[in-house]
Structure formats: structure tokens, C-alpha cells
Write an enzyme that holds these catalytic residues in place. Structure first.
Site, PDB file in Angstrom:
ATOM      1  N   GLU A 201       0.889  -1.184   0.000  1.00  0.00           N
ATOM      2  CA  GLU A 201       0.000   0.000   0.000  1.00  0.00           C
ATOM      3  C   GLU A 201       0.912   1.215   0.000  1.00  0.00           C
ATOM      4  OE1 GLU A 201      -3.232   0.022  -0.190  1.00  0.00           O
ATOM      5  OE2 GLU A 201      -3.788  -2.021   0.342  1.00  0.00           O
TER       6      GLU A 201
ATOM      7  N   CYS B 173      -2.367   9.288   2.082  1.00  0.00           N
ATOM      8  CA  CYS B 173      -2.015   8.668   0.801  1.00  0.00           C
ATOM      9  C   CYS B 173      -3.053   9.042  -0.252  1.00  0.00           C
ATOM     10  CB  CYS B 173      -1.915   7.159   0.950  1.00  0.00           C
ATOM     11  SG  CYS B 173      -3.335   6.461   1.778  1.00  0.00           S
TER      12      CYS B 173
HETATM   13  P1  NAD Z   1       8.105   5.376   4.741  1.00  0.00           P
HETATM   14  O1  NAD Z   1       8.191   4.606   3.487  1.00  0.00           O
HETATM   15  O2  NAD Z   1       9.207   6.320   5.052  1.00  0.00           O
HETATM   16  O3  NAD Z   1       8.001   4.391   5.999  1.00  0.00           O
HETATM   17  C1  NAD Z   1       6.933   3.484   6.140  1.00  0.00           C
HETATM   18  C2  NAD Z   1       7.361   2.335   7.025  1.00  0.00           C
HETATM   19  O4  NAD Z   1       8.313   1.516   6.326  1.00  0.00           O
HETATM   20  C3  NAD Z   1       8.048   2.738   8.318  1.00  0.00           C
HETATM   21  O5  NAD Z   1       7.618   1.890   9.357  1.00  0.00           O
HETATM   22  C4  NAD Z   1       9.531   2.519   8.012  1.00  0.00           C
HETATM   23  O6  NAD Z   1      10.318   2.280   9.147  1.00  0.00           O
HETATM   24  C5  NAD Z   1       9.461   1.292   7.132  1.00  0.00           C
HETATM   25  N1  NAD Z   1      10.580   1.111   6.176  1.00  0.00           N
HETATM   26  C6  NAD Z   1      11.232   2.066   5.482  1.00  0.00           C
HETATM   27  N2  NAD Z   1      12.143   1.503   4.656  1.00  0.00           N
HETATM   28  C7  NAD Z   1      12.051   0.163   4.827  1.00  0.00           C
HETATM   29  C8  NAD Z   1      12.712  -0.970   4.257  1.00  0.00           C
HETATM   30  N3  NAD Z   1      13.678  -0.815   3.330  1.00  0.00           N
HETATM   31  N4  NAD Z   1      12.347  -2.198   4.658  1.00  0.00           N
HETATM   32  C9  NAD Z   1      11.367  -2.374   5.576  1.00  0.00           C
HETATM   33  N5  NAD Z   1      10.724  -1.348   6.172  1.00  0.00           N
HETATM   34  C10 NAD Z   1      11.053  -0.089   5.792  1.00  0.00           C
HETATM   35  O7  NAD Z   1       6.698   6.162   4.700  1.00  0.00           O
HETATM   36  P2  NAD Z   1       6.133   7.270   5.664  1.00  0.00           P
HETATM   37  O8  NAD Z   1       6.849   8.559   5.434  1.00  0.00           O
HETATM   38  O9  NAD Z   1       6.008   6.750   7.059  1.00  0.00           O
HETATM   39  O10 NAD Z   1       4.618   7.395   5.109  1.00  0.00           O
HETATM   40  C11 NAD Z   1       4.265   8.159   4.005  1.00  0.00           C
HETATM   41  C12 NAD Z   1       4.069   7.307   2.771  1.00  0.00           C
HETATM   42  O11 NAD Z   1       3.151   6.238   3.016  1.00  0.00           O
HETATM   43  C13 NAD Z   1       3.453   8.080   1.616  1.00  0.00           C
HETATM   44  O12 NAD Z   1       4.106   7.716   0.434  1.00  0.00           O
HETATM   45  C14 NAD Z   1       2.009   7.602   1.604  1.00  0.00           C
HETATM   46  O13 NAD Z   1       1.354   7.762   0.352  1.00  0.00           O
HETATM   47  C15 NAD Z   1       2.172   6.183   1.985  1.00  0.00           C
HETATM   48  N6  NAD Z   1       0.929   5.603   2.496  1.00  0.00           N
HETATM   49  C16 NAD Z   1       0.223   4.777   1.681  1.00  0.00           C
HETATM   50  C17 NAD Z   1      -0.983   4.249   2.109  1.00  0.00           C
HETATM   51  C18 NAD Z   1      -1.800   3.357   1.220  1.00  0.00           C
HETATM   52  O14 NAD Z   1      -2.685   2.690   1.736  1.00  0.00           O
HETATM   53  N7  NAD Z   1      -1.539   3.293  -0.071  1.00  0.00           N
HETATM   54  C19 NAD Z   1      -1.451   4.534   3.402  1.00  0.00           C
HETATM   55  C20 NAD Z   1      -0.691   5.369   4.208  1.00  0.00           C
HETATM   56  C21 NAD Z   1       0.505   5.891   3.743  1.00  0.00           C
END
Ligand code: NAD
Length: 509
Positions: free
Chosen positions: A261, A295
């Protein structure tokens, strides 16, 4: 947020607003959770070490053997209790969401309501995990498919929905007979700790092992342990497209399943017949709600040239009414961005808009002075741009709304709407049935969510939620999204005394 309110969520914080941390985790590497609303330290949360991670997974492995043997409707009963507890704690958990993440209290409450709704959905689902009965081509044979639990589901979540996304996954996974291990965002660890207290109390009072639902805390490194872990058949990851690509690669390498997601770049098409009052409300809520950090936030408005100037003026006027400030004060429409890094991304985006030739209509700036001490409050921006600009193609997680003009027919607008890499949410404002149906047809929006006369932001739990292309292709929440949390098995039973082979193949001895 008072100590008493935190205590209601099982969090024993001392010296709020100072750097002395909390009572319940004293040593080890600490994640500091600051409120973007006022810049104060709320608490420190201990990061899970590799050794502790092993212990958590071992507990989950043991718990899964117990949990999968409990009949699904009985598992539903545990999820029902979770929903009940969330009803009781909604005001205080909603407040913590607002305080730690920075969204308005109304949206914090809405997020907890979403948790309650998905629990209700999952309770009903626990009696409806249906497979099909299939007519066999062989006489005296019966064929059907059925769904079994997968085992352990890893859940990695983003900061912007610090509690709801866990519950979308956990409520379904639990009724499906899976156990869950949650790695919340390092930016909102306290919300996760609060949820963990709630579920672990319920498990304890039902004499069930806590390993059925656990958390591991830390940054991306801890998320990587989950992606690499062969004991975790499904990794559900919510976050940026960058993160999703990394997770998908690691999980695929071990032939695990991932449910992704990821980022969106959502547009509303405003056609000549649109109801402009509805359009303005939908667009403004979609663009500034959660300070543009959903998102599904509205990032682009694709407006027909015949009404462009009118829509532009109404929007600029509407933006003058937006009150920015403490999200816990119900007078305010928009709270802060999550942290200074997000503020930097917002400022960088404004520079890029100007460098590519965009026209900023409402000045962007970081607010200072009383009430804005955290440095995370910014002014929402409207900018006139072209769809092909690199910055427009990119998801900037901030309240920046792009206005794009289209000429000609609705197909031209649809081409612009689809002309980005992401494919999460989309909408059209129109009173033309022809335009609405074209937008929803196979030649229309290429997104996972396509709405008519509703904005892009937010969704009900009853539908499957997710998007295509760079959004990752996953579906969570309602409809038949539950199937990803189970393994499908096809069963054929022969109740005759002969052994006919499929396709009529002859094999006699
Ligand atoms: P992010 O990608 O920085 O982090 C999200 C999560 O992933 C965190 O828990 C982080 O620690 C973990 N993470 C990061 N790199 C990783 C890796 N290489 N391996 C495993 N885990 C890893 O995102 P954010 O800044 O917290 O959130 C914003 C983003 O999330 C935006 O792009 C938004 O659109 C997206 N989002 C999407 C949805 C959806 O349902 N499509 C919902 C909410 C947020």
C-alpha cells in the site's frame, strides 16, 4: 495530552515534555517521540534489539499453533472485544493520534472509528470465510476449495495512519487465523504501544498467548528483518513507493507474499458540469486535511478551461479561510506536518515548482511565533503547473495543490489523470452521466479507487482499499481483501471404488 490520559492507554509516562523519558523503558536505544503540535517530547520508546526480535517471532510461532486451532467465529469474538475496547477508549486514543501525528482531533477520532468499523466487519467475516464447491468432471467425485491460515503476518506501517492501518490488517488476519507482528513507523511509536496494550490485555483476559499479536519497534532496519524472515509468509507494507520496492524485492527473493500500500498522486477532474460548491469543499478537504499527508490526499485538480478561472478564484478565496494551528483545537482546519524533515520536503517542492515554471498562487511559508514553536506548521499552497513537471509527477507529502487546465473532452482529462506513475485514488466532479461512466469504464481511471462526485481523500472500510502501478497493487480492508491473508487449498474427494484420472487419461496396470 495528560499523564492520566496516557495512563488510560497503558502508557506510564513521567516528566512529559522533558527529555527524561518514561518509566516503563529505561535503558537501551531509545526512539524519541515528539509531538509536532508543540515540539515537546512525549516519551521515549525502546527499540527492539535483534535478540528481542527473535524472541518475539518465536513467541508468534508458538502462538500460531494455538490460534489457528480456535474456530474462526471464536477468533471473531476476540476481535469483537477489541472493537468494544476501542469504543471505550476512542476519545483518548483519538487524542493520542492527534497529539503524536498532528492530524486534527476529528480525524484522530475518525481513525479510531475506522478501527472499530473494521473490527465489526471482521467479526461478521469470521463466519463467512467461504470457499467454493466445484462440480467435478469425474463421476463420484466432489471438489471444493477452502482457506487455511497463512501463519505469521508481518505488518509494516507509515506514520500518517498510526493506528488504523494496523487494525485493517490485524482484524482480518486474526479472524483468518494468522498471528501478527507489527513494525509501526518510528515517527509514531506511542500510538502502537497504546494499541499493543489494548490487544494484549484482551488476549490476557481470554487466557491466550500475547504472541498472537505483537509489536517490534525501530526504524527501517527492523522492517528489513521482517522482509527477510522466512517464518513470515506475508508482509503487508504501507509507506512510500521507495520502501515498497525494497520490501517487495526482499520478500520476493524468498518467494514470500507481499501486500503493498504505497504512495498516491491523486487527482480530481472538474468537468464543465461540476457542482462547484461540492468541488471546492471536496478539493480543499482533500488537499489540506491531515496537512496533505494522506495517501489519498488531493494533489492535482484537472479543471476544464471553461470554468478554470472561476474554480481558481473560489479556491484561493477558500484558502484564505483556513485556520492553521493546534490540531486539538476544533477551531483549526489544519495542523502541522509530522517533522522538520517533512517541512524541508515542502520547502524544496516549492523551489522546484518555481524552477520548472509553475505559478504559486497562495504563498507557502513556515509559520513562526506563538503556537507554532514546533516549526512544523506551514501554509497550504495552490500552484498552477503542467502535469509533466517532475515535481508534479512526484508525491510530495505536504499541503500543495496543483491546478492543471484541460481542453477538449473528458478523455483528455482522464489521460492527464492517468499520466503519472502512481494509481491510488481518483475522482471526477460531473453531472454528466456520459462523463461519469467513461471515467469508470476500462478506458477511464487506472486507479484502485475511482469516485464520482466525491473527493479522493478517505475511504470506507467496506470496499477493498489500494491502488495500481507505483501504489503497489495491494488491497486491504473490505470486500474480499481477506483472501490474501489465507492460503487456498483445492480438495478433491473420490467416493467410488475406481480411480478415474482427470482429462480421461488411461493408466491401467
Ligand atoms: P516510509 O516509506 O518512510 O516508511 C513506512 C514504514 O516503512 C516505516 O515503518 C519505516 O520504518 C518502514 N521502512 C522504510 N524503509 C524500509 C525498508 N527498506 N524495509 C522495511 N521497512 C522499511 O513512509 P512514511 O513517510 O512513514 O509514510 C508516508 C508514505 O506512506 C506516503 O508515500 C504515503 O502515500 C504512503 N501511504 C500509503 C498508504 C496506502 O494505503 N496506499 C497509506 C498510508 C501511507
Amino acid at each position: 495530552m495528560t499523564s492520566k490520559e496516557l495512563k488510560a492507554l497503558g502508557i506510564e509516562a513521567e516528566n512529559l515534555g522533558t527529555s527524561t523519558g518514561t518509566k516503563w523503558f529505561a535503558k537501551g536505544e531509545l526512539l524519541e517521540s515528539y509531538s509536532p503540535t508543540n515540539g515537546k517530547l512525549i516519551a521515549k520508546v525502546k527499540c527492539t534489539t535483534r535478540k528481542e526480535y527473535e524472541k518475539v517471532i518465536q513467541e508468534a510461532e508458538k502462538a500460531k499453533l494455538i490460534w489457528r486451532d480456535i474456530p474462526a467465529p471464536k477468533r471473531g469474538e476476540i476481535v469483537r472485544q477489541l472493537g468494544e475496547k476501542l469504543r471505550e477508549l476512542k476519545p483518548v486514543l483519538g487524542k493520542l493520534v492527534s497529539y503524536e501525528m498532528g492530524k486534527s482531533y476529528q480525524e484522530g477520532l475518525g481513525e479510531v472509528q475506522e478501527m472499530i468499523d473494521i473490527c465489526d466487519f471482521a467479526v461478521g467475516l469470521s463466519r463467512q470465510l467461504y470457499g467454493n464447491t466445484i462440480h467435478s468432471e469425474r463421476p463420484g467425485h466432489r471438489m471444493y476449495d477452502q482457506y487455511h491460515p497463512l501463519g505469521t503476518v508481518g505488518i509494516i506501517t507509515a506514520f500518517n495512519f498510526p493506528v488504523a492501518v494496523w487494525s485493517w490488517n490485524a482484524a482480518l488476519a486474526l479472524v483468518c487465523g494468522d498471528v501478527v507482528v507489527w513494525k509501526p513507523s518510528e515517527k509514531t511509536p506511542l500510538c502502537a504501544v497504546a494499541c499493543q496494550h489494548i490487544i494484549s490485555e484482551i488476549l490476557k483476559s481470554n487466557k491466550l498467548p500475547e504472541g498472537i499479536s505483537s509489536i517490534v519497534t525501530g526504524d527501517a532496519e527492523v522492517g528489513k528483518w521482517i522482509s527477510e524472515d522466512e517464518r513470515i509468509p506475508l508482509v503487508s507494507a504501507t509507506g512510500s513507493t521507495r520502501m515498497g520496492k525494497e520490501v517487495a524485492t526482499v520478500v520476493a527473493k524468498r518467494l514470500g507474499k507481499s501486500l503493498l500500500e504505497l504512495g498516491g498522486n491523486n487527482a480530481i477532474i472538474v468537468s464543465p458540469s461540476a457542482d462547484l460548491k461540492m468541488t471546492i469543499i471536496g478539493a480543499v478537504f482533500g488537499a489540506v486535511g491531515t496537512a496533505g499527508q494522506r495517501c489519498t490526499s488531493t494533489r492535482r485538480l484537472i479543471i476544464h478551461e471553461s470554468i478554470y478561472d472561476k474554480v481558481k478564484k473560489s479556491l484561493v478565496d477558500a484558502y484564505k479561510q483556513i485556520k492553521i494551528g493546534d490540531p486539538l483545537d476544533s477551531q483549526n482546519h489544519m495542523g502541522p506536518l509530522i517533522d522538520n524533515q517533512a517541512v524541508k520536503m515542502y520547502l524544496d517542492a516549492l523551489e522546484k515548482i518555481k524552477a520548472e515554471g509553475g505559478n504559486i498562487l497562495t504563498k507557502g511559508e513556515v509559520l513562526t511565533g506563538k503556537g507554532f514553536e514546533s516549526g512544523c506548521y506551514v501554509r497550504p499552497v495552490i500552484a498552477e503547473v503542467e502535469n509533466h513537471y517532475a515535481i508534479v509527477q512526484h508525491e510530495t507529502f505536504a499541503p500543495i495543490l496543483y491546478l492543471i487546465k484541460y481542453k477538449g473532452e473528458v478523455n483528455d482529462a482522464i489521460a492527464l489523470q492517468n499520466g503519472v506513475k502512481q494509481g491510488l485514488s481518483s475522482a471526477i466532479m460531473t453531472n454528466s452521466l456520459r462523463e461519469a461512466e467513461l471515467f469508470l469504464s476500462q478506458n477511464g481511471s487506472d486507479c484502485g479507487i475511482a469516485n464520482v462526485n466525491i473527493g479522493t481523500s478517505g475511504a470506507e472500510i467496506g470496499g477493498a482499499f489500494g491502488g495500481e502501478k507505483d501504489t503497489g497493487g495491494g488491497r486491504e480492508s473490505g470486500s474480499d481483501a481477506w483472501k490474501v491473508y489465507m492460503r487456498r487449498q483445492t480438495n478433491t474427494i473420490n467416493y467410488t471404488s475406481s480411480l478415474p484420472l482427470a482429462q480421461g487419461i488411461k493408466f491401467d496396470l
